[in-house]
Design an enzyme around this catalytic site. Sequence first.
Site, short mmCIF file in Angstrom:
data_model
loop_
_atom_site.label_atom_id
_atom_site.label_comp_id
_atom_site.label_asym_id
_atom_site.label_seq_id
_atom_site.Cartn_x
_atom_site.Cartn_y
_atom_site.Cartn_z
N GLU A 252 -65.55 -80.32 1.49
CA GLU A 252 -65.21 -80.80 0.57
C GLU A 252 -66.13 -80.18 -0.16
O GLU A 252 -67.06 -80.45 -0.94
CB GLU A 252 -66.41 -82.50 1.09
CG GLU A 252 -65.36 -83.38 2.30
CD GLU A 252 -64.09 -83.79 2.31
OE1 GLU A 252 -63.73 -83.54 1.06
OE2 GLU A 252 -63.53 -84.51 3.31
N CYS A 286 -67.32 -84.89 -8.02
CA CYS A 286 -66.32 -83.92 -7.53
C CYS A 286 -64.50 -84.65 -8.20
O CYS A 286 -63.74 -83.62 -8.25
CB CYS A 286 -65.63 -83.84 -6.03
SG CYS A 286 -66.44 -85.12 -5.06
P1 NAD Z 1 -73.52 -76.39 -4.15
O1 NAD Z 1 -72.29 -75.41 -3.82
O2 NAD Z 1 -74.81 -75.69 -5.04
O3 NAD Z 1 -74.85 -77.52 -3.11
C1 NAD Z 1 -73.90 -78.17 -2.48
C2 NAD Z 1 -75.22 -78.03 -0.77
O4 NAD Z 1 -75.05 -76.79 -0.69
C3 NAD Z 1 -76.50 -78.23 -1.04
O5 NAD Z 1 -77.15 -78.59 -0.28
C4 NAD Z 1 -77.07 -76.58 -0.78
O6 NAD Z 1 -78.41 -76.05 -0.46
C5 NAD Z 1 -76.33 -75.89 0.39
N1 NAD Z 1 -75.27 -74.42 -0.05
C6 NAD Z 1 -75.03 -73.66 -0.87
N2 NAD Z 1 -75.10 -72.46 -0.64
C7 NAD Z 1 -75.20 -72.69 1.05
C8 NAD Z 1 -75.03 -71.29 1.44
N3 NAD Z 1 -74.40 -70.15 1.74
N4 NAD Z 1 -74.98 -71.80 2.68
C9 NAD Z 1 -75.14 -73.08 3.59
N5 NAD Z 1 -75.43 -74.36 2.17
C10 NAD Z 1 -75.59 -73.83 1.32
O7 NAD Z 1 -73.17 -77.74 -5.45
P2 NAD Z 1 -74.31 -78.80 -6.30
O8 NAD Z 1 -74.51 -78.62 -7.19
O9 NAD Z 1 -75.01 -79.92 -5.48
O10 NAD Z 1 -72.88 -79.71 -6.20
C11 NAD Z 1 -71.47 -79.79 -7.17
C12 NAD Z 1 -70.39 -78.86 -6.62
O11 NAD Z 1 -70.31 -79.88 -5.15
C13 NAD Z 1 -69.34 -79.49 -7.67
O12 NAD Z 1 -68.34 -78.47 -6.96
C14 NAD Z 1 -68.22 -80.30 -6.89
O13 NAD Z 1 -67.03 -81.37 -7.52
C15 NAD Z 1 -68.31 -81.00 -5.33
N6 NAD Z 1 -68.31 -82.09 -4.80
C16 NAD Z 1 -67.12 -81.76 -3.61
C17 NAD Z 1 -67.17 -83.43 -2.98
C18 NAD Z 1 -66.28 -83.59 -2.22
O14 NAD Z 1 -65.98 -84.72 -1.55
N7 NAD Z 1 -65.54 -82.51 -2.29
C19 NAD Z 1 -68.05 -84.06 -3.17
C20 NAD Z 1 -69.03 -83.96 -4.15
C21 NAD Z 1 -69.38 -82.57 -5.09
#
Ligand code: NAD
Length: 499
Positions: A252, A286
């Site tokens: 997601e 998102c």
């Molecule tokens: P992010 O990608 O920085 O982090 C999200 C999560 O992923 C965190 O828990 C982080 O620790 C983990 N993470 C990061 N890199 C990783 C890796 N290589 N391996 C495993 N885990 C890893 O995102 P953010 O800044 O917290 O949130 C914003 C982003 O999330 C935006 O792009 C938004 O569109 C997206 N988002 C999508 C949805 C959806 O349902 N499509 C919902 C909410 C947010």
Amino acid sequence: MDASRIFADLGILELAGAGDVEVRSPISGEVIGRVASQAASDVDAALAHSHAAFLKWRDVPAPRRGELVRLLGERLREHKRALGSLVSLETGKILQEGLGEVQEMIDICDFAVGLSRQLYGLTIASERPGHRMAESWHPMGVCAIISAFNFPVAVWSWNAALALVCGDSVVWKPSEKTPLTALAVQRLMVDALATFGDAPEGLVSLVIGGRDVGAKLVADPRTAIVSATGSTEMGRAVGVAVAQRFGRAILELGGNNGGIVTPSADRELALRAILFSAVGTAGQRCTSLRRLFVHESVYDDTVSRLKQLYAKVPIGNPLDAGTLMGPLIDAQASERMQAALQRAQAEGGKVTGGQRISVDGQPNGYYVEPALVEMPGQSEIVLKETFAPILYIMKYRDFDEAIAANNGASHGLSSCVFTTDLREAERFVSASGSDCGIANVNIGPSGAEIGGAFGGEKETGGGRESGSDAWKGYMRRATNTVNYSTALPLAQGIDFKLD
Ligand code: NAD
């Protein structure tokens, strides 16, 4: 609002007091708690317990599994105000949205309880006499949930409520920016487990840490399902790691959501919807509206009305009644927003708003005006997701051109059209209309209900969570053919006999 009172109400006072990770509220930038991050050995132990718990949980009848989720829903109802306030405190979203997020958790619990009695498979007509063919759905294993900062608790519940009734165990790694809300939810879950009585130990666990901890969960073959919510950049890393070991990933990821305002649109309704979708949660959903295509005949009026509305948005402390827009999550988010606005200007955009402003004299709160940017077309910056309240507005002449522009982004999460023309509405939701996972008519792209499957295509990752038949992503399907005859006819009429 006093953070320690909220912690006391949620039973996490002692948990939120010590540790190496400082948690700051975006409201003031002040430290509101400290939590301990987990070492690799802790993650390993959590997975071992979780896997052992799964082996027992999968044999518990699904309606009984639903009872655990029902008990969680009860606790969420009881603590809705405190948890919603903590969501606001930790993410900076307004209290109404914090409470809405907890309501979404309650809703998915209700949905999952009903689902626990409806995990149906099909009966399929067999071509062979004396044979019965059917599908069975079975639990998968450990479901690791990696969540983003902007929906710190709802995303967990969309996954966990389904995974638990489907017979999976759950390990959660929340965003490193929002561990307190996760601790609070885990605490409520522990209460629900205690009342439930005989759930296996380690069934629902929490590991705190950054991407290293997430990467460990993702790489481990004991993790049957990885449900990861966050940026497309994160999804690229996670998707490849899971695919390499043929695990299952529910991704997601980011969105760059479009909306179309047609000449026949109910303009008042459209303006309200645009405002909520583009400005709500300070553009940090998102599904936030980021690209707006307005028909040339109504463009000037729509833009000037939007400018008037934007100028009136009450920006301030998200816990104050009347505030509609709180701060960005942190300094980096604010820098990214300013960089995007500069880039947009360099690409021919005309920016209104977007300045950083001071609220209550808080030097470390990153409050900004929402920005409207009139663009000549979809330049590079327009096609990039900037997680901030920036709405790019562009003119269109022909409806097909507007649909193509909507579909021109690399993401495919959400989209909408404002029209009272039946043909345009149906065209937008048809096979040759919007290419997104969510395509709405006369509502904005954000604010989904839990009853539908949630997720998107292309660089949004293709995953589906929450309602409809998204539960199938948390189970494995077995096709069973039972021969109750005394003969052995082969499929496709194959003759395979010894003389
Ligand atoms: P992010 O990608 O920085 O982090 C999200 C999560 O992923 C965190 O828990 C982080 O620790 C983990 N993470 C990061 N890199 C990783 C890796 N290589 N391996 C495993 N885990 C890893 O995102 P953010 O800044 O917290 O949130 C914003 C982003 O999330 C935006 O792009 C938004 O569109 C997206 N988002 C999508 C949805 C959806 O349902 N499509 C919902 C909410 C947010």
